[in-house]
Design a protein around this motif. Sequence first.
Motif, PDB file in Angstrom:
ATOM      1  N   GLU A   1     104.476   2.863 -48.738  1.00  0.00           N
ATOM      2  CA  GLU A   1     105.868   2.504 -48.501  1.00  0.00           C
ATOM      3  C   GLU A   1     106.749   3.745 -48.410  1.00  0.00           C
ATOM      4  OE1 GLU A   1     107.311   0.045 -47.532  1.00  0.00           O
ATOM      5  OE2 GLU A   1     109.416   0.166 -48.085  1.00  0.00           O
ATOM      6  N   PHE A   2     106.501   4.735 -49.289  1.00  0.00           N
ATOM      7  CA  PHE A   2     107.287   5.974 -49.253  1.00  0.00           C
ATOM      8  C   PHE A   2     107.087   6.676 -47.911  1.00  0.00           C
ATOM      9  CE2 PHE A   2     108.357  10.357 -50.090  1.00  0.00           C
ATOM     10  CZ  PHE A   2     109.431  10.284 -50.970  1.00  0.00           C
ATOM     11  N   SER A   3     105.829   6.731 -47.461  1.00  0.00           N
ATOM     12  CA  SER A   3     105.537   7.344 -46.164  1.00  0.00           C
ATOM     13  C   SER A   3     106.272   6.612 -45.048  1.00  0.00           C
ATOM     14  CB  SER A   3     104.025   7.329 -45.926  1.00  0.00           C
ATOM     15  OG  SER A   3     103.721   7.696 -44.610  1.00  0.00           O
ATOM     16  N   ARG A   4     106.308   5.268 -45.134  1.00  0.00           N
ATOM     17  CA  ARG A   4     106.932   4.479 -44.065  1.00  0.00           C
ATOM     18  C   ARG A   4     108.405   4.794 -43.905  1.00  0.00           C
ATOM     19  NH1 ARG A   4     110.250   0.659 -43.356  1.00  0.00           N
ATOM     20  NH2 ARG A   4     110.605   0.382 -45.598  1.00  0.00           N
ATOM     21  N   PHE A   5     109.167   4.742 -45.019  1.00  0.00           N
ATOM     22  CA  PHE A   5     110.611   4.877 -44.812  1.00  0.00           C
ATOM     23  C   PHE A   5     111.075   6.328 -44.671  1.00  0.00           C
ATOM     24  CE2 PHE A   5     111.585   6.211 -49.038  1.00  0.00           C
ATOM     25  CZ  PHE A   5     111.067   5.328 -49.972  1.00  0.00           C
ATOM     26  N   THR A   6     110.190   7.321 -44.916  1.00  0.00           N
ATOM     27  CA  THR A   6     110.579   8.713 -44.637  1.00  0.00           C
ATOM     28  C   THR A   6     110.242   9.116 -43.211  1.00  0.00           C
ATOM     29  OG1 THR A   6     108.453   9.541 -45.443  1.00  0.00           O
ATOM     30  CG2 THR A   6     110.277   9.425 -47.038  1.00  0.00           C
ATOM     31  N   GLY A   7     109.324   8.360 -42.575  1.00  0.00           N
ATOM     32  CA  GLY A   7     108.922   8.692 -41.216  1.00  0.00           C
ATOM     33  C   GLY A   7     107.792   9.686 -41.140  1.00  0.00           C
ATOM     34  N   TYR A   8     107.393  10.263 -42.287  1.00  0.00           N
ATOM     35  CA  TYR A   8     106.309  11.250 -42.321  1.00  0.00           C
ATOM     36  C   TYR A   8     105.003  10.571 -42.713  1.00  0.00           C
ATOM     37  CZ  TYR A   8     109.859  14.979 -42.291  1.00  0.00           C
ATOM     38  OH  TYR A   8     110.892  15.824 -41.981  1.00  0.00           O
ATOM     39  N   SER A   9     103.890  11.117 -42.227  1.00  0.00           N
ATOM     40  CA  SER A   9     102.588  10.630 -42.686  1.00  0.00           C
ATOM     41  C   SER A   9     102.329  11.164 -44.090  1.00  0.00           C
ATOM     42  CB  SER A   9     101.476  11.102 -41.744  1.00  0.00           C
ATOM     43  OG  SER A   9     101.309  12.514 -41.849  1.00  0.00           O
ATOM     44  N   VAL A  10     101.350  10.564 -44.757  1.00  0.00           N
ATOM     45  CA  VAL A  10     100.985  11.015 -46.106  1.00  0.00           C
ATOM     46  C   VAL A  10     100.525  12.469 -46.077  1.00  0.00           C
ATOM     47  CG1 VAL A  10      99.361  10.692 -48.018  1.00  0.00           C
ATOM     48  CG2 VAL A  10     100.415   8.699 -46.928  1.00  0.00           C
ATOM     49  N   ASP A  11      99.719  12.839 -45.078  1.00  0.00           N
ATOM     50  CA  ASP A  11      99.241  14.228 -44.984  1.00  0.00           C
ATOM     51  C   ASP A  11     100.391  15.202 -44.790  1.00  0.00           C
ATOM     52  OD1 ASP A  11      96.195  13.348 -43.188  1.00  0.00           O
ATOM     53  OD2 ASP A  11      96.646  13.458 -45.330  1.00  0.00           O
ATOM     54  N   GLU A  12     101.380  14.810 -43.982  1.00  0.00           N
ATOM     55  CA  GLU A  12     102.539  15.689 -43.776  1.00  0.00           C
ATOM     56  C   GLU A  12     103.329  15.859 -45.068  1.00  0.00           C
ATOM     57  OE1 GLU A  12     103.794  14.989 -39.115  1.00  0.00           O
ATOM     58  OE2 GLU A  12     104.278  13.421 -40.568  1.00  0.00           O
ATOM     59  N   LEU A  13     103.532  14.789 -45.791  1.00  0.00           N
ATOM     60  CA  LEU A  13     104.294  14.867 -47.050  1.00  0.00           C
ATOM     61  C   LEU A  13     103.565  15.696 -48.095  1.00  0.00           C
ATOM     62  CD1 LEU A  13     105.583  11.199 -47.200  1.00  0.00           C
ATOM     63  CD2 LEU A  13     107.023  13.238 -47.090  1.00  0.00           C
ATOM     64  N   ASN A  14     102.247  15.665 -48.085  1.00  0.00           N
ATOM     65  CA  ASN A  14     101.481  16.445 -49.066  1.00  0.00           C
ATOM     66  C   ASN A  14     101.618  17.948 -48.844  1.00  0.00           C
ATOM     67  OD1 ASN A  14     100.419  14.506 -50.778  1.00  0.00           O
ATOM     68  ND2 ASN A  14      98.752  14.008 -49.378  1.00  0.00           N
ATOM     69  N   GLN A  15     102.168  18.346 -47.714  1.00  0.00           N
ATOM     70  CA  GLN A  15     102.441  19.761 -47.452  1.00  0.00           C
ATOM     71  C   GLN A  15     103.908  20.106 -47.671  1.00  0.00           C
ATOM     72  OE1 GLN A  15      99.758  21.663 -46.795  1.00  0.00           O
ATOM     73  NE2 GLN A  15      98.581  19.757 -46.968  1.00  0.00           N
ATOM     74  N   MET A  16     104.693  19.161 -48.182  1.00  0.00           N
ATOM     75  CA  MET A  16     106.136  19.348 -48.331  1.00  0.00           C
ATOM     76  C   MET A  16     106.549  19.232 -49.789  1.00  0.00           C
ATOM     77  SD  MET A  16     107.218  16.853 -45.134  1.00  0.00           S
ATOM     78  CE  MET A  16     108.979  17.007 -45.464  1.00  0.00           C
ATOM     79  N   ASP A  17     107.834  19.512 -50.050  1.00  0.00           N
ATOM     80  CA  ASP A  17     108.422  19.230 -51.359  1.00  0.00           C
ATOM     81  C   ASP A  17     109.649  18.345 -51.148  1.00  0.00           C
ATOM     82  OD1 ASP A  17     110.829  20.938 -50.952  1.00  0.00           O
ATOM     83  OD2 ASP A  17     109.387  22.576 -51.047  1.00  0.00           O
ATOM     84  N   TYR A  18     110.148  17.765 -52.249  1.00  0.00           N
ATOM     85  CA  TYR A  18     111.241  16.809 -52.074  1.00  0.00           C
ATOM     86  C   TYR A  18     112.546  17.471 -51.674  1.00  0.00           C
ATOM     87  CZ  TYR A  18     112.853  17.836 -56.913  1.00  0.00           C
ATOM     88  OH  TYR A  18     113.310  18.433 -58.049  1.00  0.00           O
ATOM     89  N   TRP A  19     112.641  18.800 -51.852  1.00  0.00           N
ATOM     90  CA  TRP A  19     113.852  19.508 -51.394  1.00  0.00           C
ATOM     91  C   TRP A  19     113.978  19.439 -49.875  1.00  0.00           C
ATOM     92  CZ3 TRP A  19     117.177  20.378 -55.029  1.00  0.00           C
ATOM     93  CH2 TRP A  19     116.748  20.632 -56.337  1.00  0.00           C
ATOM     94  N   GLN A  20     112.846  19.334 -49.166  1.00  0.00           N
ATOM     95  CA  GLN A  20     112.902  19.248 -47.709  1.00  0.00           C
ATOM     96  C   GLN A  20     113.414  17.897 -47.241  1.00  0.00           C
ATOM     97  OE1 GLN A  20     108.698  21.087 -47.763  1.00  0.00           O
ATOM     98  NE2 GLN A  20     109.351  21.379 -45.664  1.00  0.00           N
ATOM     99  N   LEU A  21     113.423  16.901 -48.120  1.00  0.00           N
ATOM    100  CA  LEU A  21     113.965  15.584 -47.774  1.00  0.00           C
ATOM    101  C   LEU A  21     115.406  15.414 -48.228  1.00  0.00           C
ATOM    102  CD1 LEU A  21     110.971  13.241 -48.766  1.00  0.00           C
ATOM    103  CD2 LEU A  21     111.509  14.164 -46.508  1.00  0.00           C
ATOM    104  N   THR A  22     115.910  16.368 -49.033  1.00  0.00           N
ATOM    105  CA  THR A  22     117.221  16.211 -49.678  1.00  0.00           C
ATOM    106  C   THR A  22     118.272  17.104 -49.022  1.00  0.00           C
ATOM    107  OG1 THR A  22     116.099  15.768 -51.771  1.00  0.00           O
ATOM    108  CG2 THR A  22     118.451  16.309 -51.870  1.00  0.00           C
ATOM    109  N   PRO A  23     119.378  16.529 -48.553  1.00  0.00           N
ATOM    110  CA  PRO A  23     120.462  17.361 -48.016  1.00  0.00           C
ATOM    111  C   PRO A  23     120.990  18.332 -49.083  1.00  0.00           C
ATOM    112  CG  PRO A  23     120.771  15.055 -47.413  1.00  0.00           C
ATOM    113  CD  PRO A  23     119.651  15.083 -48.393  1.00  0.00           C
TER     114      PRO A  23
END
Length: 802
Positions: A194-216
């Motif tokens: 569900e988290f992957s769905r509403f962010t638009g990113y795949s799970v693999d893409e998110l695993n290479q990111m941090d939550y600061w990249q999603l936060t304005p």
Amino acid sequence: MAKLPDVNILDGTPQLDGEPAQFPPSMSETELLQFLKLSMEYATDEILWISSDSEILYLNNAASKKLGYAKGELIGSHIWACIPSFTPKSWAEFWLRVQSNKHIDFETQHQHKTGARFPVRVRGHLAEHGAKQSLLAFVSVLEDRIHTLGGASMQIETLLEQERQKFAEFVDLAPIGIAINYLEDGRFDYINAEFSRFTGYSVDELNQMDYWQLTPKKYAVQEAKQLADMAETGRYGPYQKEYIHKLGHTYPVLLSGILITDVTGQDFIWSVVQDISKQKEVEEQIRAAKEKADVSAFRMQLANDSAGIGVWEWDLLTNALVWDDWMYKLYGISEETFSGAYEAWESSVHPDDITSAKTLLESAIAETGYYDTEFRVVHPDGRIRTMKATAEVIRNEQNQAVKVIGVNYDITEKVTAMKTMIKAKQEAENAAKAKSDFLANMSHEIRTPMNAILGGLQLLHQARLEPDLKVILDNAAFSAQSLLTIINDILDYSKIESNQLTLEQVPFSLIDVLDSVKYDLDSIVSKKGIELIVTIEPSFTDGWLGDLVRVKQILLNLISNAVKFTDQGCVKVVVSCTEQNNQQALCIDVIDSGIGMSLEAQQRIFERFSQADSSTTRKYGGTGLGMSITLSLVKLMNGSLDLISKVGEGTQIKVVLPLTKTALKSSDQKSESLSPPDLMGKHILVAEDNKINQMLIKAILKSTQATLTIVENGTQAVDAVLHTRFDLILMDIHMPEMDGNEAQRQISKSHADIPVIALTANVMTEDVKGYLAQGFVAHVGKPIDINNLYQVLARFSTSSEP
């Protein structure tokens, strides 16, 4: 009788004492006593004497055999060592019952030393001797129950696995977003679908990111406050902010989370994240109602229906409360049964939540103008649901509150998920602690008898033996060392699996490490009639910074594996320097002319508890952990491992370790032999409770010509230091009456100048660091390496000279 787990009372009725026993009058008391002793020792049922404070005073041969313990291991321990259904609290209640009834008869389970349990029947009698009382217990195994319990155990394990799978599926299929981040830098560790769905990113893409990249960036201050709240209370939220979608737009989310620390000390944030875009749309429509009264009711209803949001309106002047259709659904009532008054809402809210909900609503009306809270409601059928409620207060031109317009929506699933996560956290922490305690205890319990075996074999190596006996001795030493290697593999794998393994950074010489590995494998290589060739490339320069022990473990695993599976030809080790990711690295190639591996075997070789095939295990032995541990260690060092093999032609394994180059300090120190240091005139105190280890250490130190005083516990050690001057103390840790830690602390207060060396089977890294931090000058692990012990004794006996 006291309520005890796994205990089935067969007869709780007090029995009357029978007639006095009649023994042959021709027997003397001495003969009778000897006859009774033999009767108890050779009885087929277990016989135990237990004191009123639960201590095992005696057990016969049958009990020792059926429980798997030597008698000395159980005598002096508490009864729950073999009957786990007892606890200190339940024993006290049980003893009162014994004193009252004089006799007991119940069913329970015995626990073997291996941990296996089996059903037994316990019958006992209260025995009084002077002012003391004890329980004479007769224990018989319920053979007919064992098969039934085995099947039940398998069924329970199956059910537990099913529940684990259900929980994993629940988290991944939860209708709200669930994310786990590293506290230190915000990196994602886990994301559900569900988290992957509403962010638009795949799970693999998110695993290479941090939550600061999603936060304005505008939320930096609010984020800092949430982190501060979490540091203080262990949780944050509910907290609203925006996320940046993969397509670039922002959307609102509602977050709640908790702080979790795993067994390695790593901090994580477990968050439940809800995309509240639809809810915010509705809330914005409510806010706009103050300026634009003609908002389309149809459009509002569509939004509500799509998000399951109920809208309500409370007229503060008439006390009339109006609900839409969704409000009735959320509260589980019909429009016909709703009175339309504020009191009707009060009666629906959970009694434990109504005060807080009303207080916040009254505050919004009187001051803030905005209502935002969560509370539970009780449906007429008794079901309880959790609601999220927000509202705006409408004021007239005189700033008087006249109306409240708000929304409710069901967040029960989110709340349930949070509770489940908190419970899972606690269970995971408890399981990790239990596992850590078990590993430490298992290491100690196995190494203690291994100390006597390996120590004795090392001493025998110094004796002059006939050739055939020398071969037998060499085989025994090799087998004992192999057993120790298996034990270490199991412990290392467990530490790697639970992320408890840490790497040291010390300068070391790879050439010295290779020489040590060649020395360790020399006898095996010679016996097999093959060659072990080490080639150092001209470009190689020595001197590296890393974990010496783990680098040697990698080399020893790879080279010993190659030697094991090579019956003719040679094993070649090529060492060179290379580059990995623009960093200088160490490259090691291990090439053998052995049996080789099929492609299928190559795919399994690094799996835990796996070997090429079952015939490999039968012919060559091994646990199947060595290569798995090797790969894990290489990955911990950020290195790489490549495998090339062909059946019948051999195998080549290439390992690249990106270690840092460093200069080696020149040292004249050579590898010391087993020659003992001359300690004539030195007085050494040995604190060791195990009789076999006492004899072993006495034999090992005999050739040093030191004067020895041996005591059996910490209390005796402290007393001995007060009356005799010692130059050195060898201190065991696990001892009765007073352990080695406490003894060292007391000795250091009065004789801080006497070096105290920890001589113990506790070899876990955290244990060794703890001993050195406390004040022990060195640590010698069991099984004792005589060479290591002699070096330590030589170092500290010299430093203690005036």
